[in-house]
Enzyme design. Structure first.
Site, PDB file in Angstrom:
ATOM      1  N   SER A   1      42.011  57.906  37.225  1.00  0.00           N
ATOM      2  CA  SER A   1      42.736  58.936  35.876  1.00  0.00           C
ATOM      3  C   SER A   1      43.171  57.683  35.384  1.00  0.00           C
ATOM      4  O   SER A   1      44.791  57.979  34.532  1.00  0.00           O
ATOM      5  CB  SER A   1      44.274  59.728  36.467  1.00  0.00           C
ATOM      6  OG  SER A   1      44.672  59.177  37.405  1.00  0.00           O
TER       7      SER A   1
ATOM      8  N   CYS B   1      31.725  45.927  31.955  1.00  0.00           N
ATOM      9  CA  CYS B   1      31.439  45.761  30.771  1.00  0.00           C
ATOM     10  C   CYS B   1      31.198  44.086  29.646  1.00  0.00           C
ATOM     11  O   CYS B   1      30.763  44.544  28.752  1.00  0.00           O
ATOM     12  CB  CYS B   1      33.318  45.697  30.155  1.00  0.00           C
ATOM     13  SG  CYS B   1      33.814  44.359  31.009  1.00  0.00           S
TER      14      CYS B   1
ATOM     15  N   GLY C   1      42.664  48.363  38.301  1.00  0.00           N
ATOM     16  CA  GLY C   1      41.005  48.859  38.882  1.00  0.00           C
ATOM     17  C   GLY C   1      39.695  46.989  38.277  1.00  0.00           C
ATOM     18  O   GLY C   1      39.603  46.948  39.284  1.00  0.00           O
TER      19      GLY C   1
ATOM     20  N   ARG D   1      41.544  44.492  38.062  1.00  0.00           N
ATOM     21  CA  ARG D   1      41.196  43.291  38.734  1.00  0.00           C
ATOM     22  C   ARG D   1      40.789  43.407  39.940  1.00  0.00           C
ATOM     23  O   ARG D   1      40.712  42.681  40.745  1.00  0.00           O
ATOM     24  CB  ARG D   1      42.685  42.673  38.121  1.00  0.00           C
ATOM     25  CG  ARG D   1      43.532  42.770  37.373  1.00  0.00           C
ATOM     26  CD  ARG D   1      45.320  42.537  37.034  1.00  0.00           C
ATOM     27  NE  ARG D   1      45.399  42.572  35.748  1.00  0.00           N
ATOM     28  CZ  ARG D   1      45.672  41.704  34.776  1.00  0.00           C
ATOM     29  NH1 ARG D   1      45.511  40.066  35.415  1.00  0.00           N
ATOM     30  NH2 ARG D   1      45.850  41.369  33.308  1.00  0.00           N
TER      31      ARG D   1
ATOM     32  N   ASN E   1      38.514  44.697  40.753  1.00  0.00           N
ATOM     33  CA  ASN E   1      36.819  44.476  41.020  1.00  0.00           C
ATOM     34  C   ASN E   1      36.261  43.148  40.123  1.00  0.00           C
ATOM     35  O   ASN E   1      35.162  42.922  39.967  1.00  0.00           O
ATOM     36  CB  ASN E   1      36.200  45.713  40.162  1.00  0.00           C
ATOM     37  CG  ASN E   1      36.344  46.998  40.790  1.00  0.00           C
ATOM     38  OD1 ASN E   1      35.979  46.946  41.806  1.00  0.00           O
ATOM     39  ND2 ASN E   1      36.661  48.024  40.112  1.00  0.00           N
TER      40      ASN E   1
END
Length: 294
Positions: free
Chosen positions: A11, A126, A161, A163, A165
């Protein structure tokens, strides 16, 4: 056509933006937002829009399988392994927006048709969604020996999240440059730029091809693939003409977000959610065709 019911796992920023894009889909129906923090903005916004909310994570989701047909996982690479196992055990499909890379890499304009029936598909990163189409297009007309991408994003657009990864980002993107883009060797670099006001997502792609005198074919391939990506990411564009230096080609891109939940400078997040919805739409259409044929 009956829409597929969607569960969003996570979320945070990406999950919340995904919710708004799914609301516009002709093939997907937003059903349930899943998180672990009842006070998170994503849970609060989903509740306010009338959707189901679950705040004890994957355990709560798998206890209510009637609420969803497909899951979009917007958590972390570390968590995705367990999430995938539990969702697939229910016979449901999962679209992975983390760099976990358990399922096949999918970049819609390059290889979605090949993997649309897979139970778990991975959306790479991304930076991968922004740059791999270029590598893939060039490789269709001139063999790519080496491709290096540099993705620069606003620090404000990188949540916890993202950061968490970062290491997986570089490894997964490099692998996908080779597996999807077709380069013999790939390398990926990400830069979190703290400039204020925040900068828009910018990407540089350096490609080394093994053939000479392919400039016109390469230019045409790049222009065509940019138009293909713009079908699901309207803010995707070249910032200048590609630069040729012998067998090296340099391409400069910008991604402006749609502004659904994130500011428009967050093209890095927008391209991930837009590409994921494109994948979900195609899965829904494929399932519909399968039912019709039976």
């Amino acid at each position: 056509m009956v829409k597929l019911k969607v569960a969003i796992l996570g979320s945070g920023n990406i999950g919340t933006d995904l919710m708004y894009k799914i609301e516009r889909s002709d093939y997907l129906s937003m059903s349930v937002m899943v998180g672990i923090d009842p006070t998170s903005e994503g849970i609060q916004r989903a509740k306010a829009r009338g959707y189901h909310t679950i705040t004890n994570g994957i355990e709560g989701l798998v206890a209510s399988p009637e609420l969803f047909d497909i899951v979009f996982d917007a958590t972390t690479a570390k968590a995705h392994s367990m999430h995938s196992e539990k969702v697939l055990a229910l016979g449901k499909k999962i679209v992975d927006l983390t760099p976990a890379a358990i399922g096949p890499f999918v970049v819609p304009c390059a290889n979605l048709e090949k993997f649309v029936m897979a139970d778990n598909v991975n959306m790479v990163t991304c930076g991968g969604q922004a740059t791999i189409p270029i590598v893939y297009a060039i490789n269709q007309v001139a063999d790519v020996e080496y491709a290096e991408i540099v993705a620069t994003v606003a620090s404000k657009s990188a949540g916890p999240g993202t950061r968490a990864n970062i290491d997986e980002f570089t490894r997964t993107t490099a692998r996908a440059i080779e597996d999807v883009g077709g380069a013999k060797k790939g390398k990926a670099i990400i830069i979190l730029n703290p400039a204020d006001p925040p900068i828009m997502m910018r990407d540089t792609v350096h490609v080394l091809v093994n053939e000479r005198n392919r400039e016109q074919a390469i230019l045409k391939a790049i222009e065509d693939i940019v138009q293909a990506v713009q079908q699901y990411v309207p803010g995707y564009r070249l910032t200048s003409a590609p630069i040729f230096n012998g067998q090296q080609v340099s391409i400069f891109l910008e991604v402006e977000g749609a502004g659904d939940f994130f500011p428009t400078y967050s093209g890095n997040l927008d391209i991930m959610t837009a590409a994921a919805v494109q994948v979900g739409n195609e899965i829904a259409k494929q399932q519909h065709e399968t039912v019709k044929s039976n």
